[in-house]
Design a protein around this motif. Structure first.
Motif, mmCIF file in Angstrom:
data_model
loop_
_atom_site.group_PDB
_atom_site.id
_atom_site.type_symbol
_atom_site.label_atom_id
_atom_site.label_comp_id
_atom_site.label_asym_id
_atom_site.label_seq_id
_atom_site.Cartn_x
_atom_site.Cartn_y
_atom_site.Cartn_z
ATOM 1 N N THR A 181 -10.380 2.473 -4.615
ATOM 2 C CA THR A 181 -11.349 3.186 -3.787
ATOM 3 C C THR A 181 -10.616 4.018 -2.739
ATOM 4 O OG1 THR A 181 -12.907 1.365 -4.068
ATOM 5 C CG2 THR A 181 -13.345 2.910 -2.280
ATOM 6 N N ASP A 182 -11.091 5.245 -2.549
ATOM 7 C CA ASP A 182 -10.479 6.152 -1.570
ATOM 8 C C ASP A 182 -8.954 6.180 -1.761
ATOM 9 O OD1 ASP A 182 -10.168 7.878 0.534
ATOM 10 O OD2 ASP A 182 -10.649 6.440 2.103
ATOM 11 N N PRO A 183 -8.502 6.593 -2.937
ATOM 12 C CA PRO A 183 -7.081 6.436 -3.296
ATOM 13 C C PRO A 183 -6.110 7.273 -2.483
ATOM 14 C CG PRO A 183 -8.191 7.791 -4.926
ATOM 15 C CD PRO A 183 -9.257 7.254 -4.014
ATOM 16 N N GLU A 184 -6.585 8.358 -1.837
ATOM 17 C CA GLU A 184 -5.675 9.215 -1.084
ATOM 18 C C GLU A 184 -5.410 8.685 0.321
ATOM 19 O OE1 GLU A 184 -4.159 11.553 -2.682
ATOM 20 O OE2 GLU A 184 -5.403 11.179 -4.442
ATOM 21 N N SER A 185 -6.112 7.631 0.707
ATOM 22 C CA SER A 185 -5.960 7.072 2.050
ATOM 23 C C SER A 185 -5.073 5.834 2.030
ATOM 24 C CB SER A 185 -7.333 6.708 2.632
ATOM 25 O OG SER A 185 -8.133 7.856 2.778
ATOM 26 N N TRP A 186 -4.322 5.662 3.108
ATOM 27 C CA TRP A 186 -3.443 4.485 3.276
ATOM 28 C C TRP A 186 -4.275 3.365 3.903
ATOM 29 C CZ3 TRP A 186 -1.252 1.728 7.494
ATOM 30 C CH2 TRP A 186 -0.129 0.943 7.187
ATOM 31 N N THR A 195 -1.689 7.251 -11.649
ATOM 32 C CA THR A 195 -2.412 6.004 -11.890
ATOM 33 C C THR A 195 -2.857 5.389 -10.575
ATOM 34 O OG1 THR A 195 -1.200 5.543 -13.939
ATOM 35 C CG2 THR A 195 -2.229 3.669 -12.843
ATOM 36 N N HIS A 196 -1.974 5.374 -9.596
ATOM 37 C CA HIS A 196 -2.275 4.786 -8.289
ATOM 38 C C HIS A 196 -3.244 5.637 -7.470
ATOM 39 C CE1 HIS A 196 1.808 2.433 -8.338
ATOM 40 N NE2 HIS A 196 0.971 2.062 -9.293
ATOM 41 N N HIS A 197 -3.396 6.911 -7.842
ATOM 42 C CA HIS A 197 -4.299 7.808 -7.114
ATOM 43 C C HIS A 197 -5.601 8.050 -7.885
ATOM 44 C CE1 HIS A 197 -1.640 9.360 -3.759
ATOM 45 N NE2 HIS A 197 -0.801 8.645 -4.475
ATOM 46 N N ASP A 198 -5.848 7.254 -8.882
ATOM 47 C CA ASP A 198 -7.067 7.375 -9.687
ATOM 48 C C ASP A 198 -8.193 6.601 -8.998
ATOM 49 O OD1 ASP A 198 -9.101 7.223 -11.588
ATOM 50 O OD2 ASP A 198 -7.685 7.145 -13.265
ATOM 51 N N PRO A 199 -9.306 7.268 -8.635
ATOM 52 C CA PRO A 199 -10.401 6.562 -7.944
ATOM 53 C C PRO A 199 -11.046 5.469 -8.783
ATOM 54 C CG PRO A 199 -11.054 8.797 -8.580
ATOM 55 C CD PRO A 199 -9.584 8.699 -8.811
ATOM 56 N N ARG A 200 -10.814 5.478 -10.099
ATOM 57 C CA ARG A 200 -11.318 4.391 -10.938
ATOM 58 C C ARG A 200 -10.513 3.120 -10.733
ATOM 59 N NH1 ARG A 200 -10.988 7.654 -16.484
ATOM 60 N NH2 ARG A 200 -9.032 8.189 -15.418
ATOM 61 N N ASN A 201 -9.312 3.263 -10.196
ATOM 62 C CA ASN A 201 -8.454 2.102 -9.949
ATOM 63 C C ASN A 201 -8.493 1.631 -8.506
ATOM 64 O OD1 ASN A 201 -7.547 2.014 -12.623
ATOM 65 N ND2 ASN A 201 -5.870 3.451 -12.216
ATOM 66 N N GLU A 236 0.830 -1.203 0.000
ATOM 67 C CA GLU A 236 0.000 0.000 0.000
ATOM 68 C C GLU A 236 0.867 1.257 0.000
ATOM 69 O OE1 GLU A 236 -3.742 2.270 0.442
ATOM 70 O OE2 GLU A 236 -2.825 0.677 -0.752
ATOM 71 N N THR A 237 1.985 1.205 0.683
ATOM 72 C CA THR A 237 2.910 2.334 0.672
ATOM 73 C C THR A 237 3.478 2.556 -0.718
ATOM 74 O OG1 THR A 237 3.494 1.983 3.004
ATOM 75 C CG2 THR A 237 5.032 3.255 1.677
ATOM 76 N N SER A 238 3.816 1.475 -1.421
ATOM 77 C CA SER A 238 4.354 1.606 -2.780
ATOM 78 C C SER A 238 3.296 2.139 -3.740
ATOM 79 C CB SER A 238 4.894 0.260 -3.283
ATOM 80 O OG SER A 238 3.849 -0.663 -3.523
ATOM 81 N N ARG A 239 2.018 1.886 -3.434
ATOM 82 C CA ARG A 239 0.953 2.477 -4.247
ATOM 83 C C ARG A 239 0.840 3.976 -3.987
ATOM 84 N NH1 ARG A 239 -3.851 4.654 -3.820
ATOM 85 N NH2 ARG A 239 -3.905 4.389 -1.557
ATOM 86 N N LEU A 240 0.825 4.346 -2.718
ATOM 87 C CA LEU A 240 0.548 5.724 -2.335
ATOM 88 C C LEU A 240 1.703 6.672 -2.662
ATOM 89 C CD1 LEU A 240 -1.869 7.136 -1.001
ATOM 90 C CD2 LEU A 240 -0.718 6.868 1.204
ATOM 91 N N TYR A 241 2.930 6.162 -2.637
ATOM 92 C CA TYR A 241 4.101 7.028 -2.826
ATOM 93 C C TYR A 241 4.958 6.559 -3.998
ATOM 94 C CZ TYR A 241 2.678 8.634 1.781
ATOM 95 O OH TYR A 241 1.946 9.134 2.837
ATOM 96 N N ALA A 242 4.331 6.337 -5.146
ATOM 97 C CA ALA A 242 5.056 5.928 -6.354
ATOM 98 C C ALA A 242 5.711 7.133 -7.016
ATOM 99 C CB ALA A 242 4.093 5.251 -7.329
ATOM 100 N N GLY A 243 6.590 6.863 -7.968
ATOM 101 C CA GLY A 243 7.237 7.933 -8.708
ATOM 102 C C GLY A 243 6.238 8.710 -9.559
#
Length: 470
Positions: free
Chosen positions: A371-376, A363-369, A323-330
């Motif tokens: 749910t609640d993408p800004e949350s860890w 891409t990782h912060h897209d709500p289509r991908n 989940e960390t790698s999703r939230l803080y990707a390049g």
């Protein structure tokens, strides 16, 4: 008159249709800002790339170009275009060429021509069971040593900076060997930080390579010193012990496909230091921050580690890392178009010389991908029965790409994951860590430092305190 009507009603419409078809393949919308386009856009992108790309998408759609100084950067947005992007052959869109825009000043001439065989040797080395065991052992020793030193420090610990030192020590011992670790580890870290500070300097983008300026001069001096260190250490390597050493340099020297490429090892390992160091430090540091912010998750991870020594049973920790790698990707990847290319099943024509990018972060912060993408939310990665991790299928679309996918999957993923996992297991199993008086960092996206190659660090760092768990 009849000829005129035929020309007007038939020939002209056909010509316009042909022109329209040709134009549709050659026109990529250009995102514009008020003011001086190139300079203004470059400054805004540097300050907040997330906001800039979002606004460009709103204005232009899923395909657009940004003119940043002398570079035309084409962005592709969306899972389908992500997948198409990662399927394009290296000789058409080059990752090496894209990275070279920033890194060529610290790499020796001719390196990129040898990079494929050298990176292939890295894949063979890192996929061996004995290599992964070696990386695990080294990480455990270096993490314990670093964390012990943090517990006796009279000052609060700057998290990213301190994790950086620990990860660098692991990388040097595993990739370069004990001789580099004992004699050159500290100097190599200083050189790495110096190169990181200068590599993204705007002067390197604006001025040609032949024109001298301070950042370019410092980068050349750093490259020269790295070359000297490697030649000094390798001249000293003699005897059977080095033939049996577990480090990657020894593997390279014994691999028949790379044994003759000794002169390119300084450049190769400079590239690996950039690739392995930045994102691994980010993964460990952001995981610590995220877990500390969620006390229930921290308690559950500690219980998980106490109950079993089997990594496969540490599901919550693994989910937290993912989940960390999703939230803080390049923020973006870079590929240089070597030739004109029409993206299959689209009207998109990419001209040679363009830099082509996708954005793992957006891409990782897209709500289509997600749910609640800004949350860890590490639980999103845990199966319903709680016994395994949810796997993402990137075969039809690419929506989770911290390490790329398919033919362009990062060969260093296993090493990065091993270092991250062992470091965090060691930390949460044997130590107590807490915020300093400054408390946890804010969630403001403008505090993410995307200027580094790889995953973002935290601007200004965050300070913590460490104690031995009694």
């Amino acid at each position: 008159m009849a000829v005129f009507f035929i020309f007007t009603l038939v020939i002209i419409p056909i010509a316009l249709l042909i022109h329209s078809i040709l134009s549709s393949k050659n026109t990529i919308p250009k995102y514009r800002e008020k003011g001086l386009p190139s300079i203004t856009l470059a400054l805004k992108y540097a300050q907040n790339p997330v906001d800039t790309i979002k606004r460009a998408t709103e204005q232009c759609g899923d395909v657009f170009s940004l003119q940043i100084f002398t570079v035309s950067n084409i962005f592709l947005r969306g899972n389908d275009l992500n997948k198409k992007y990662l399927e394009v052959r290296e000789d058409t869109w080059s990752f090496g060429g894209g990275m070279g825009l920033f890194l060529n000043k610290i790499l020796d001439d001719g390196y990129w021509a040898q990079s494929r065989s050298l990176i292939g040797s890295l894949g063979r080395w890192v996929n061996r069971a004995q290599t992964l065991s070696h990386i695990s052992d080294v990480t455990l020793r270096e993490a314990t040593k670093s964390f012990d030193s943090w517990t006796v420090s009279e000052e609060d610990i700057p998290l990213f900076e301190s994790v950086s030192g620990m990860v660098h020590q692991v990388i040097v011992r595993c990739l370069m060997g004990e001789d580099f670790y004992e004699k050159s580890c500290g100097e190599l870290l200083d050189l790495l930080h110096a190169m990181e500070a200068d590599i993204g300097n705007p002067l390197n983008m604006i001025l040609p390579d032949w024109m001298p300026h301070p950042p370019a001069r410092r980068l050349r001096n750093a490259r020269k010193r790295v070359d000297e260190i490697f030649h000094e250490r390798l001249r000293e390597r003699k005897g059977e012990m080095w033939e049996k050493s577990e480090d990657y340099i020894a593997h390279t020297m014994n691999d028949k496909t790379t044994a003759d490429k000794k002169d390119f090892l300084p450049s190769h390992h400079t590239l690996l230091m950039f690739a392995a160091h930045t994102s691994t430090v980010a993964s460990i540091s952001w995981s610590i921050i995220s877990i500390l912010k969620h006390a229930e998750t921290l308690d559950a991870i500690r219980k998980e580690l106490e109950t079993s020594s089997d990594e496969d049973e540490h599901i919550l920790l693994q989910a937290s890392i993912r989940e960390t790698s999703r939230l803080y990707a390049g923020m973006n990847t870079l590929r240089l178009a070597r030739r004109d290319y029409d993206i299959p099943d689209t009207s998109i024509h990419v001209p040679a010389g363009s830099v082509v990018s996708i954005s793992p972060y957006l891409t990782h912060h897209d709500p289509r991908n997600f749910t609640d993408p800004e949350s860890w939310i590490p639980q999103r990665w845990i199966s319903d029965d709680g016994k395994s991790l949810v796997q993402v299928d990137n075969k039809t679309e690419a929506k989770f790409i911290p390490f790329g996918t398919g033919a362009h999957h990062c060969v260093g993923e296993k090493m990065a994951m091993m270092i991250t996992t062992r470091a965090l297991e060691t930390l949460f199993r044997g130590y107590d860590i807490s915020w300093s008086e400054g408390g946890p960092p804010s969630e403001d996206v403008t505090r993410l430092n995307f200027a580094r190659i790889g995953s973002p660090w935290l601007k200004g760092d965050v300070r913590v305190r460490m104690f031995v768990d009694k």
